[in-house]
Design an enzyme around this catalytic site. Structure first.
Site, PDB file in Angstrom:
ATOM      1  N   HIS A 182      38.314  -0.791 -15.563  1.00 26.45           N
ATOM      2  CA  HIS A 182      38.531  -1.885 -14.424  1.00 26.45           C
ATOM      3  C   HIS A 182      38.140  -3.377 -15.170  1.00 26.45           C
ATOM      4  O   HIS A 182      37.428  -3.577 -16.054  1.00 26.45           O
ATOM      5  CB  HIS A 182      37.299  -1.292 -13.862  1.00 26.45           C
ATOM      6  CG  HIS A 182      37.116  -2.746 -12.616  1.00 26.45           C
ATOM      7  ND1 HIS A 182      36.022  -3.611 -12.858  1.00 26.45           N
ATOM      8  CD2 HIS A 182      37.785  -2.542 -11.422  1.00 26.45           C
ATOM      9  CE1 HIS A 182      36.650  -4.228 -11.547  1.00 26.45           C
ATOM     10  NE2 HIS A 182      37.747  -3.444 -10.900  1.00 26.45           N
ATOM     11  N   LYS A 239      48.300  -2.235  -7.336  1.00 26.97           N
ATOM     12  CA  LYS A 239      47.494  -2.453  -6.678  1.00 26.97           C
ATOM     13  C   LYS A 239      48.022  -1.896  -5.410  1.00 26.97           C
ATOM     14  O   LYS A 239      48.781  -3.117  -4.503  1.00 26.97           O
ATOM     15  CB  LYS A 239      46.532  -3.928  -6.630  1.00 26.97           C
ATOM     16  CG  LYS A 239      45.886  -4.164  -5.204  1.00 26.97           C
ATOM     17  CD  LYS A 239      44.331  -3.211  -5.823  1.00 26.97           C
ATOM     18  CE  LYS A 239      43.200  -3.835  -7.225  1.00 26.97           C
ATOM     19  NZ  LYS A 239      41.761  -2.112  -7.086  1.00 26.97           N
TER      20      LYS A 239
HETATM   21  O1  GLR Z   1      40.818  -1.799  -9.832  1.00 29.08           O
HETATM   22  C1  GLR Z   1      39.902  -2.458  -8.997  1.00 29.08           C
HETATM   23  O2  GLR Z   1      39.724  -1.415  -7.753  1.00 29.08           O
HETATM   24  C2  GLR Z   1      40.186  -3.328  -9.177  1.00 29.08           C
HETATM   25  O3  GLR Z   1      40.620  -4.123  -9.579  1.00 29.08           O
HETATM   26  C3  GLR Z   1      39.604  -4.697  -8.339  1.00 29.08           C
HETATM   27  C4  GLR Z   1      39.386  -6.467  -8.062  1.00 29.08           C
HETATM   28  O4  GLR Z   1      39.062  -6.655  -7.234  1.00 29.08           O
HETATM   29  C5  GLR Z   1      41.334  -6.241  -7.911  1.00 29.08           C
HETATM   30  O5  GLR Z   1      41.789  -5.215  -6.487  1.00 29.08           O
HETATM   31  C6  GLR Z   1      41.763  -7.406  -7.621  1.00 29.08           C
HETATM   32  O6  GLR Z   1      41.607  -8.068  -8.460  1.00 29.08           O
HETATM   33  O7  GLR Z   1      42.353  -7.787  -5.841  1.00 29.08           O
HETATM   34 MG    MG Z   2      39.810   0.138  -8.776  1.00 25.92          MG
END
Ligand code: GLR
Ligand code: MG
Length: 421
Positions: free
Chosen positions: A319, A192
Site C-alpha cells: 500500500h 482508485k
Molecule cells: O489503497 C488505498 O486504499 C490508498 O492508497 C489510500 C490512499 O489514502 C488513497 O486513497 C489516496 O491517496 O487518496
Molecule cells: Mg486500498
C-alpha cells in the site's frame, strides 16, 4: 570498540504540492504533509525515516524523539519498548487516525516505524551494506510498481490546472494511464475508485483493458460498495482485474463477498494490524494483503507479515499514501527482501513534483526501481529542498490530512460513507 549511541533526533514536517485526487472520503488538499526523521549518533552517523505529519502524530514523534538520546540504535526491541512507554505516558494509548480513511489501532506501530527505519539506515551505513541486506538480503534486483490512477479535477479550485488535467471519464482515465505508462513504464495499473457509481468505474476499467490488453488491472473503491454491489462488480470484472481491493468494508463484509466470487480480494483497510489476520484468515475474507511499513510498525514487522502471508498461501502487495523519496527507498528495500511479494507495489510517487532527497538515485524504468546497493537506504537529504519544503509547511496552513473537510469546503453537501452504492 564502544557502541555508538543516539545523540540527537530531528523531526522536520514538510509540505509538498498534491493534485486534487478524488477518493471515497473526499479529495486531496493542495498540500500533502510528511515528517522527515533524522537520527544522529555520537559517532557522526545519520539515519533517515519518513512518516505522516498530521499534528497529533507530530506530537507523538516529538515526544519519542526527546526520549531517544542515549539509546543504542541497534536495540530495535528496546526502541519499541521505549515508544510504547512514551506513548503510554503521552496519550494514554489512544489510537491514531489518518485522513479519515484509516483507523490505526496502534499508534505505537505508526510512531515506531520512522525511527526503526532510521536506525536500520544508520546500521547499514555503519556496516557498509544496504538495508535490504539487514532484512535478509534482496531476492530481486528491481522492485515493480503499479501505476496508480485517480479520478481527479483539472486543478484545485481557484488554482491553475495541473499538468495531468481532468480525469472523470473512461477516456480521460485511459489518457492518464497512457501518461503513466509512457513516463514510468508501469507494467500494471490500479484505479482508485469509490468516486463514481460502480457502473462508471467498471466502464473505466473496461476501457483500460481495451487500451492496455496485457497489463494487470486493479480497482480499489475503499469500501464504497455493499456486499451485493461488490459481487455484481466482481461478476462483471472477472478475468479483467487481477484483484478487487476493499470493495466493501470490514472482515465480515469481505468474507461475504469472497464466498460469492473467485475474483481475489485484497485489503489495506480490514487487515491493517497483526491481530486482524486470524479472523480474516479464519473467514477466508481476503486473498491478498497490502503491507505498509508506515502502518505495520516498520520494516521488520512488515517482513514478518510477508512471512505470515506466505505460510497461509496468501498474496502480498504493498500500500502507499502520498510520500517522498525516503519512504520510497524504504519501500524498495522492504519489497526487495520480501520473497512472497506476489504483486507490483502501489506508489503515489509520480503525483509529486517536489522531494527532499538528492535526485536520480531512485528512478523508474519499466515501472520498477532498482534496489539501491549503497549503504543504508542509499538516499541522501537535499538540505536546501528540506528547508524549502519545511518553509512551505509553515506557510501552507495545512496541519492534517482532511480530504472530507476540504471536499466540503468546495461541495458542502458531500457526504463520505462507505457502502454508499
Ligand atoms: O489503497 C488505498 O486504499 C490508498 O492508497 C489510500 C490512499 O489514502 C488513497 O486513497 C489516496 O491517496 O487518496
Ligand atoms: Mg486500498
Amino acid at each position: 570498540m564502544s557502541r555508538s549511541r543516539i545523540s540527537r533526533v530531528v523531526v522536520t514536517p514538510v509540505a509538498f504540492g498534491d493534485p486534487p485526487l478524488l477518493n471515497v472520503v473526499g479529495v486531496h488538499q493542495p498540500y500533502a504533509l510528511r515528517a522527515i526523521v533524522e537520527v544522529h549518533t555520537d559517532s557522526g552517523l545519520l539515519g533517515l525515516g519518513e512518516t505522516y505529519a498530521d499534528e497529533a502524530h507530530l506530537g507523538r514523534l516529538d515526544a519519542v524523539a526527546a526520549a531517544l538520546p542515549g539509546h543504542d540504535p541497534y536495540d530495535l526491541n528496546g526502541l519499541r519498548r521505549l515508544v510504547t512507554e512514551v506513548l503510554g505516558r503521552e496519550t494514554g494509548g489512544a489510537s491514531a487516525s489518518f485522513g479519515g480513511m484509516l483507523d490505526v489501532s496502534s499508534a505505537v506501530d505508526t510512531v515506531h516505524s520512522p525511527f526503526e527505519v532510521a536506525c536500520l539506515d544508520l546500521q547499514g551505513r555503519e556496516a557498509g551494506v544496504p538495508v535490504s541486506d539487514l532484512l535478509g538480503g534482496a531476492v530481486r534486483e528491481r522492485v515493480p510498481f503499479s501505476g496508480y490512477l485517480f479520478y481527479k479535477w483539472a486543478g484545485h479550485p481557484g488554482h491553475a490546472d495541473d499538468a495531468w488535467g481532468e480525469a472523470l471519464t473512461p477516456d480521460q482515465v485511459v489518457d492518464q494511464a497512457r501518461r503513466m505508462v509512457d513516463g514510468w513504464g508501469f507494467g500494471s495499473l490500479k484505479l482508485k475508485g469509490g468516486v463514481l457509481p460502480p457502473d462508471e468505474e467498471c466502464a473505466a476499467i473496461e476501457a483500460l483493458r481495451d487500451a492496455f490488453p496485457d497489463l494487470p488491472l486493479r480497482l480499489d473503491p475503499n469500501g464504497a460498495w455493499t456486499v451485493d454491489t461488490s459481487v455484481k462488480v466482481a461478476d462483471r470484472l472477472a478475468g479483467v482485474v487481477e484483484y478487487l481491493e476493499d470493495p466493501t468494508p470490514g472482515i465480515e463484509g469481505m468474507a461475504a463477498v469472497s464466498a460469492r466470487t473467485d475474483v481475489p480480494l485484497a485489503t489495506n483497510m480490514c487487515v491493517i494490524a497483526m491481530e486482524h489476520l486470524p479472523p480474516a484468515i479464519a473467514q477466508g475474507a481476503v486473498q491478498v494483503v497490502l503491507s505498509d511499513h508506515h502502518l505495520w510498525g516498520g520494516l521488520r514487522k512488515s517482513a514478518l507479515l510477508g512471512g505470515i502471508t506466505e505460510v497461509w498461501g496468501m498474496g502480498l502487495s504493498m500500500h502507499s499514501n502520498s510520500h517522498l523519496g525516503v519512504s520510497l527507498a524504504a519501500m524498495v528495500h522492504l519489497a526487495a527482501a520480501t520473497p512472497n511479494l506476489t504483486y507490483a507495489c502501489d506508489t503515489h510517487y509520480p503525483w509529486k513534483t517536489e522531494d527532499v532527497i538528492a535526485p536520480d538515485v531512485l528512478s523508474f524504468e519499466s515501472g520498477s526501481v532498482a534496489v539501491p546497493t549503497a549503504s543504508g537506504l542509499g538516499v541522501e537529504l537535499d538540505r536546501d529542498a528540506l528547508g524549502a519544503l519545511h518553509e512551505q509547511y509553515l506557510g501552507c496552513g495545512v496541519r492534517r490530512r482532511e480530504d472530507t473537510a476540504y471536499m466540503r469546503s468546495i461541495r458542502p453537501d458531500f457526504s463520505p460513507h462507505t457502502s454508499r452504492w
